[in-house]
Design a protein around this motif. Sequence first.
Motif, short mmCIF file in Angstrom:
data_model
loop_
_atom_site.label_atom_id
_atom_site.label_comp_id
_atom_site.label_asym_id
_atom_site.label_seq_id
_atom_site.Cartn_x
_atom_site.Cartn_y
_atom_site.Cartn_z
N PHE A 34 -5.67 14.07 13.37
CA PHE A 34 -6.59 12.93 13.46
C PHE A 34 -7.48 12.88 12.23
O PHE A 34 -7.98 13.91 11.77
CB PHE A 34 -7.47 13.04 14.71
CG PHE A 34 -8.59 12.03 14.73
CD1 PHE A 34 -8.36 10.73 15.16
CD2 PHE A 34 -9.86 12.37 14.29
CE1 PHE A 34 -9.38 9.79 15.16
CE2 PHE A 34 -10.89 11.43 14.29
CZ PHE A 34 -10.64 10.14 14.73
N LYS A 35 -7.69 11.67 11.72
CA LYS A 35 -8.71 11.48 10.69
C LYS A 35 -9.43 10.16 10.95
O LYS A 35 -8.89 9.25 11.58
CB LYS A 35 -8.11 11.52 9.29
CG LYS A 35 -7.00 10.54 8.99
CD LYS A 35 -6.50 10.76 7.56
CE LYS A 35 -5.34 9.83 7.21
NZ LYS A 35 -4.87 10.05 5.83
N GLY A 36 -10.64 10.07 10.45
CA GLY A 36 -11.53 8.98 10.82
C GLY A 36 -11.14 7.60 10.36
O GLY A 36 -11.63 6.61 10.90
N ASN A 37 -10.25 7.49 9.37
CA ASN A 37 -9.92 6.17 8.86
C ASN A 37 -8.59 5.64 9.39
O ASN A 37 -8.03 4.69 8.85
CB ASN A 37 -9.90 6.17 7.33
CG ASN A 37 -8.89 7.15 6.76
OD1 ASN A 37 -8.08 7.72 7.49
ND2 ASN A 37 -8.94 7.36 5.45
N VAL A 38 -8.06 6.25 10.46
CA VAL A 38 -6.81 5.76 11.03
C VAL A 38 -7.08 4.67 12.05
O VAL A 38 -8.16 4.60 12.64
CB VAL A 38 -6.00 6.90 11.70
CG1 VAL A 38 -5.65 7.97 10.69
CG2 VAL A 38 -6.77 7.50 12.87
N LYS A 47 -16.32 3.48 14.06
CA LYS A 47 -16.16 3.27 12.62
C LYS A 47 -17.50 3.36 11.89
O LYS A 47 -17.56 3.71 10.71
CB LYS A 47 -15.52 1.91 12.35
CG LYS A 47 -14.03 1.86 12.67
CD LYS A 47 -13.46 0.47 12.44
CE LYS A 47 -11.99 0.42 12.83
NZ LYS A 47 -11.43 -0.95 12.70
N LYS A 48 -18.57 3.04 12.60
CA LYS A 48 -19.90 3.13 12.01
C LYS A 48 -20.49 4.53 12.15
O LYS A 48 -21.17 5.02 11.26
CB LYS A 48 -20.82 2.11 12.68
CG LYS A 48 -20.40 0.66 12.45
CD LYS A 48 -21.32 -0.30 13.19
CE LYS A 48 -20.88 -1.75 12.98
NZ LYS A 48 -21.75 -2.70 13.74
N PHE A 90 -17.75 16.34 6.03
CA PHE A 90 -16.35 15.93 5.94
C PHE A 90 -16.29 14.43 5.69
O PHE A 90 -17.27 13.71 5.89
CB PHE A 90 -15.57 16.30 7.20
CG PHE A 90 -16.04 15.63 8.47
CD1 PHE A 90 -15.54 14.39 8.86
CD2 PHE A 90 -16.98 16.24 9.29
CE1 PHE A 90 -15.96 13.78 10.03
CE2 PHE A 90 -17.42 15.63 10.46
CZ PHE A 90 -16.90 14.39 10.83
N THR A 91 -15.14 13.96 5.22
CA THR A 91 -14.96 12.54 4.92
C THR A 91 -14.01 11.92 5.94
O THR A 91 -13.42 12.62 6.77
CB THR A 91 -14.39 12.34 3.51
OG1 THR A 91 -13.03 12.83 3.49
CG2 THR A 91 -15.21 13.10 2.48
N MET A 92 -13.83 10.61 5.83
CA MET A 92 -12.92 9.93 6.75
C MET A 92 -11.45 10.19 6.41
O MET A 92 -10.56 9.82 7.17
CB MET A 92 -13.19 8.42 6.75
CG MET A 92 -14.56 8.04 7.32
SD MET A 92 -14.84 8.65 9.01
CE MET A 92 -15.75 10.17 8.71
N ALA A 125 -12.08 10.11 29.66
CA ALA A 125 -12.35 10.62 28.31
C ALA A 125 -12.10 9.60 27.21
O ALA A 125 -12.74 9.64 26.17
CB ALA A 125 -11.51 11.87 28.05
N GLY A 126 -11.16 8.69 27.42
CA GLY A 126 -10.81 7.74 26.37
C GLY A 126 -9.84 8.34 25.37
O GLY A 126 -9.80 9.56 25.19
N PRO A 127 -9.04 7.52 24.70
CA PRO A 127 -8.08 8.02 23.71
C PRO A 127 -8.79 8.71 22.55
O PRO A 127 -9.97 8.47 22.30
CB PRO A 127 -7.37 6.74 23.24
CG PRO A 127 -7.66 5.71 24.28
CD PRO A 127 -8.99 6.06 24.85
N VAL A 128 -8.04 9.52 21.82
CA VAL A 128 -8.59 10.20 20.64
C VAL A 128 -9.06 9.14 19.64
O VAL A 128 -8.33 8.22 19.30
CB VAL A 128 -7.53 11.11 20.00
CG1 VAL A 128 -8.04 11.68 18.68
CG2 VAL A 128 -7.15 12.23 20.95
N GLY A 129 -10.31 9.27 19.20
CA GLY A 129 -10.89 8.31 18.27
C GLY A 129 -11.81 7.31 18.93
O GLY A 129 -12.55 6.60 18.25
N ILE A 130 -11.77 7.24 20.26
CA ILE A 130 -12.65 6.35 21.03
C ILE A 130 -13.59 7.21 21.86
O ILE A 130 -13.13 8.06 22.63
CB ILE A 130 -11.86 5.41 21.96
CG1 ILE A 130 -10.83 4.59 21.17
CG2 ILE A 130 -12.80 4.51 22.73
CD1 ILE A 130 -11.42 3.59 20.22
N ASN A 131 -14.88 7.02 21.69
CA ASN A 131 -15.83 7.81 22.47
C ASN A 131 -15.66 7.55 23.95
O ASN A 131 -15.43 6.40 24.37
CB ASN A 131 -17.26 7.48 22.03
CG ASN A 131 -18.28 8.42 22.64
OD1 ASN A 131 -18.87 8.13 23.66
ND2 ASN A 131 -18.47 9.56 22.00
#
Length: 572
Positions: free
Chosen positions: A64-68, A82-83, A94-96, A305-311
């Motif tokens: 997982f990375k933040g810009n996917v 994203k914000k 760390f970066t996106m 829990a929500g999918p990975v990347g969604i709080n």
Amino acid sequence: MMKCKQLSISLMVISIWLLALQSSSFAGATVSADKYKAGDTITIEGQIEPGQDLYIAVAQQAMFKGNVTEFAGQSSVGTYEKKKLPQNGEKAGFTMDTEIPPLYYMLTTNREAFGSDVDKKFGGPSFLFKKGQGLYNTTMFKLKKNFDEVAAKDMLGPIKTAEQWNMFKWGHENSYGIDTVVKEGNKKGKVVIFARSVIGDASSGNYWDKGTSINLDKATGNFKASFKSFRHTAPDTGFDVYVNGTKSGSYTIEKNGFWLAKGYRYMNPLVVVIGAILVGTYFSMIGAAGGMLMGAFQALFVQTAGPVGINAANVLRPSNIALTLFSPLGSFYRFAVVEKRVAWPVGLSFGAGIFIGSIWLGTYVTQYVSMTAYKEWLGVLVVIMGIKTLMELTPGAMNKRKNIKAMTQKFNAAVKKAKETGEAMEMGSIEPIKTGITDYRFKFWGEEFRINPLLFAILGIIVGIVSRAFGIGGGFLLVPMMTTIAALPMYVAVPISLVGTCFSSIGSFIGYVLNGYLPDMVLAGAIIIGGFAGGMLGSRCQKMFSEKTLKIVLACTLFFLFFRFLKIEYWI
């Protein structure tokens, strides 16, 4: 001379080959199966070089990375994430573009190479406790702050850089990281302390090592290690296994129950229906805390829990709205049509204010106001309302509110008559006297009540903001406002509150949809069915309880929310 040189080279090559062969023979390891069901025990055994410590890295194959925009076939990283992710990344280092496996475990005989056990305080309001302080005390495994301090960094498998280590540490120790990326947490009571990462043998006595076995014979290098896979690992999730830095195998986690795709949990929908019936019944009787209680049910039992990347909150809140909308709808036939207990001018003015607050102002509040502090001061407000509600039951307060006292006496007389005759009790209905923007009057059980619709439209805006922020209906504020400020009886306040929560729920849901957040459809469907049934049941049951009983239950609900809001909920 040439022959001697060739012989020397040949011997050197053979020696290197033998050393490599010997080294590889010590790196052998096998995973007990290629496929497991979520929650099964994974066993890894083999041999490492004698005298060494054991390091087994088990890493999810998908990174997982933040810009996917997509992770494992699902939409990932929502509007708010994203914000917030870049802000977290800037603080954590760390970066996106940094990527980590969301689920990662290091089974080792040398945990000190990666961090140490530390004391952890938690719970209690932030305005009373400084950072690092709290009501309760436990322990946790804290990862080393800097990657350069990690003594066995070559054993981490896919985690190879300082940025990855920083993101890994953030994802396992920061509550937002756990709820957004990792989705697995070690709990004390019902509170997540940190996510499982570095694991030792269960003999350590640490709660995060429970269910883990690590046996290593350093003299021979033979080892056998086992641990329980995460019960809510998504179906068809692949893992790679690295033994002392060398990739040694892989396995796949398969489905184990009914999988909620957006809820990201295994759960039988019938359990959700039953829970929604109970909460919906309570909600339609009291008119308050339906969303909060459904949220607690989701957090404690469903563990949405929500999918990975969604709080997690951005899936849980829209799901809650299914209850705060459909439970009132289930109760309206009896409250509005059969018993005529809805004061529509008040309910609609409340609803208009709530709609504005939830769909417009609530958007800005949720983005720019600290929800932690906001929730805690809200907790102070609800406990004041709870105390005020109980004070209304004192003889002195009842004497001042003669209309409620007289109405209560008539209600009790009607109950007594129904018991004596064996007939169903007839509930009083609202009889409008005067309708105006600032002055609405009506009779209930023959007693006159007066309320200012404009004032409650303004108060509705505040309730709408709260509703949007927490994904709830706002009834826990609506009902106390009407019983304390407007001096309305519970039998009138509850139906009005349910009208208001319908508006707030619609407004909040529209707001979430506009930002790209949808509930888990199966979860929402189960809540809708249970909530509607609970609304029908609760509206029939309400008249079985006296005004005093309903207010005591309301006060207890407010005290419960006080404990939740101020994080005094270790035992909840």
